[in-house]
Design a protein around this motif. Sequence first.
Motif, PDB file in Angstrom:
ATOM      1  N   SER A  95      45.887  35.552  35.058  1.00  0.00           N
ATOM      2  CA  SER A  95      44.501  35.270  35.430  1.00  0.00           C
ATOM      3  C   SER A  95      43.564  36.356  34.945  1.00  0.00           C
ATOM      4  O   SER A  95      42.390  36.077  34.642  1.00  0.00           O
ATOM      5  CB  SER A  95      44.394  35.111  36.950  1.00  0.00           C
ATOM      6  OG  SER A  95      44.731  36.322  37.609  1.00  0.00           O
ATOM      7  N   LEU A  96      44.048  37.598  34.839  1.00  0.00           N
ATOM      8  CA  LEU A  96      43.197  38.684  34.351  1.00  0.00           C
ATOM      9  C   LEU A  96      42.828  38.504  32.887  1.00  0.00           C
ATOM     10  O   LEU A  96      41.892  39.133  32.398  1.00  0.00           O
ATOM     11  CB  LEU A  96      43.905  40.030  34.537  1.00  0.00           C
ATOM     12  CG  LEU A  96      43.947  40.555  35.975  1.00  0.00           C
ATOM     13  CD1 LEU A  96      44.832  41.794  36.060  1.00  0.00           C
ATOM     14  CD2 LEU A  96      42.548  40.873  36.475  1.00  0.00           C
ATOM     15  N   THR A  97      43.548  37.634  32.158  1.00  0.00           N
ATOM     16  CA  THR A  97      43.208  37.368  30.763  1.00  0.00           C
ATOM     17  C   THR A  97      41.876  36.645  30.645  1.00  0.00           C
ATOM     18  O   THR A  97      41.125  36.851  29.687  1.00  0.00           O
ATOM     19  CB  THR A  97      44.322  36.528  30.107  1.00  0.00           C
ATOM     20  OG1 THR A  97      45.578  37.180  30.289  1.00  0.00           O
ATOM     21  CG2 THR A  97      44.061  36.349  28.614  1.00  0.00           C
ATOM     22  N   LEU A 101      38.285  41.105  37.097  1.00  0.00           N
ATOM     23  CA  LEU A 101      39.209  41.715  38.043  1.00  0.00           C
ATOM     24  C   LEU A 101      38.888  41.314  39.475  1.00  0.00           C
ATOM     25  O   LEU A 101      39.776  41.029  40.281  1.00  0.00           O
ATOM     26  CB  LEU A 101      39.166  43.242  37.906  1.00  0.00           C
ATOM     27  CG  LEU A 101      40.057  44.031  38.865  1.00  0.00           C
ATOM     28  CD1 LEU A 101      41.519  43.653  38.678  1.00  0.00           C
ATOM     29  CD2 LEU A 101      39.858  45.523  38.657  1.00  0.00           C
ATOM     30  N   SER A 102      37.583  41.257  39.812  1.00  0.00           N
ATOM     31  CA  SER A 102      37.197  40.890  41.175  1.00  0.00           C
ATOM     32  C   SER A 102      37.577  39.447  41.485  1.00  0.00           C
ATOM     33  O   SER A 102      38.043  39.135  42.584  1.00  0.00           O
ATOM     34  CB  SER A 102      35.699  41.091  41.375  1.00  0.00           C
ATOM     35  OG  SER A 102      34.960  40.293  40.464  1.00  0.00           O
ATOM     36  N   ASP A 103      37.394  38.550  40.508  1.00  0.00           N
ATOM     37  CA  ASP A 103      37.751  37.143  40.727  1.00  0.00           C
ATOM     38  C   ASP A 103      39.253  36.993  40.959  1.00  0.00           C
ATOM     39  O   ASP A 103      39.693  36.295  41.876  1.00  0.00           O
ATOM     40  CB  ASP A 103      37.336  36.304  39.524  1.00  0.00           C
ATOM     41  CG  ASP A 103      35.832  36.288  39.325  1.00  0.00           C
ATOM     42  OD1 ASP A 103      35.113  36.602  40.288  1.00  0.00           O
ATOM     43  OD2 ASP A 103      35.375  35.988  38.210  1.00  0.00           O
ATOM     44  N   VAL A 181      42.246  26.812  34.162  1.00  0.00           N
ATOM     45  CA  VAL A 181      43.694  27.008  34.044  1.00  0.00           C
ATOM     46  C   VAL A 181      44.098  28.356  34.648  1.00  0.00           C
ATOM     47  O   VAL A 181      45.120  28.470  35.327  1.00  0.00           O
ATOM     48  CB  VAL A 181      44.130  26.915  32.570  1.00  0.00           C
ATOM     49  CG1 VAL A 181      45.609  27.298  32.425  1.00  0.00           C
ATOM     50  CG2 VAL A 181      43.901  25.511  32.034  1.00  0.00           C
ATOM     51  N   ALA A 182      43.265  29.382  34.392  1.00  0.00           N
ATOM     52  CA  ALA A 182      43.558  30.706  34.941  1.00  0.00           C
ATOM     53  C   ALA A 182      43.547  30.677  36.460  1.00  0.00           C
ATOM     54  O   ALA A 182      44.386  31.315  37.110  1.00  0.00           O
ATOM     55  CB  ALA A 182      42.542  31.718  34.425  1.00  0.00           C
ATOM     56  N   LEU A 188      49.178  29.651  41.580  1.00  0.00           N
ATOM     57  CA  LEU A 188      50.635  29.664  41.490  1.00  0.00           C
ATOM     58  C   LEU A 188      51.165  31.048  41.867  1.00  0.00           C
ATOM     59  O   LEU A 188      52.192  31.174  42.552  1.00  0.00           O
ATOM     60  CB  LEU A 188      51.068  29.303  40.071  1.00  0.00           C
ATOM     61  CG  LEU A 188      52.579  29.329  39.795  1.00  0.00           C
ATOM     62  CD1 LEU A 188      53.308  28.291  40.646  1.00  0.00           C
ATOM     63  CD2 LEU A 188      52.848  29.082  38.311  1.00  0.00           C
ATOM     64  N   GLY A 189      50.445  32.080  41.442  1.00  0.00           N
ATOM     65  CA  GLY A 189      50.812  33.437  41.830  1.00  0.00           C
ATOM     66  C   GLY A 189      50.700  33.651  43.329  1.00  0.00           C
ATOM     67  O   GLY A 189      51.497  34.393  43.918  1.00  0.00           O
ATOM     68  N   VAL A 190      49.724  33.016  43.965  1.00  0.00           N
ATOM     69  CA  VAL A 190      49.581  33.108  45.421  1.00  0.00           C
ATOM     70  C   VAL A 190      50.808  32.515  46.099  1.00  0.00           C
ATOM     71  O   VAL A 190      51.352  33.085  47.053  1.00  0.00           O
ATOM     72  CB  VAL A 190      48.300  32.389  45.881  1.00  0.00           C
ATOM     73  CG1 VAL A 190      48.289  32.218  47.392  1.00  0.00           C
ATOM     74  CG2 VAL A 190      47.064  33.158  45.429  1.00  0.00           C
TER      75      VAL A 190
END
Length: 356
Positions: A95-97, A101-103, A181-182, A188-190
Amino acid sequence: MKASIWDNRGLFLILISQFFCSTMSLTARLLETTPERFHPLQILFARQTITSTGSFIWMRWNSVSHAPLGEKGVRWLLVLRGIGGFWGVFGLYYSLTYLDLSDATVITFLAPIVATWACSVIPGLNEPFTRHEILAGVVSFLGVVLIARPGDLFASVAGAGDEAESAPGGGEDVIPHQRLVAVAVALLGVLGASTAYTTIRLIGPRAHPLIAVNYFATLCAIVSLVSLLFIPSIGGIVWPTSAYQCALLGGIGVSGFVMQFCLTAGLQLEKVGRGTNMMYTQMLFALFWERLIWGTSPGWLSIFGSIMILGSALYVGTRKQKKAEPPAARTDEEVGFMERRGSIDLQEEEEQQRRT
């Protein structure tokens, strides 16, 4: 006072883990902003290799029982903890891509709420999901939102068309579809992170904390190395060229080791509702590093959000759990009276039986 501190030692371990987690994030940011621009997977590989090595050496030195694989009955849970942890990290890094960073950070803080709910419905745990913990979780999450202010994230996702936006760090333009998508991968990471938290509670004291840490670190190190070697778009391994970079890579590994050990040990001692709420304090440490390293000062929204996070963490941490009080010790006079009373009752009962 001493008893109170000892009873909340799990929360203190989690608090320490969040300090080292913020230190690890700081080190990663410094590495990613060097001219060589280390890839996140390479940073992850360095961190998890040191963590795995440190865990293995510590377990061997202290003769940890059933190390490094753990007891047969919990190995599948340890594997599940490692898989969940990997997807949690992967979701954040991917997601950082495309997200700021805050989002990305504010999305990861959904994991404690999901984990707390999961532990309240899974048989064998049935941890109470009290109104106080729900309130503390919601207030803490709102505090994170105030600090991160992810307004652009939802605005871009809701917007129509594929108009390009600036990517984090001034990279290539990102269209709303890529951001969507991010967000999906971050969610998914959550699920991965909440799976890791919940699995740690299911394992409980049946496995030493370092065994669980070793599973997670080893799995992440292997996957990161394979990705660096066989995915051309990553660009391969970048070798450090200065003592400063070597120190940063070593520091991120040490911070990751201490963070994972304290977090795992803390979650084994505390139920997820109390423990994961303390994780929101990571944002407070992040604000401290931002001020110390880059000289940026938080605005009033960030200050108010910080107060909400800290207040919720302290409220949950200091709230006493209701326990059954042991019966008070009886005096000799009370014991003697009860013995005499019992003897008299027994004599009356025998007399009654003779009459009938």
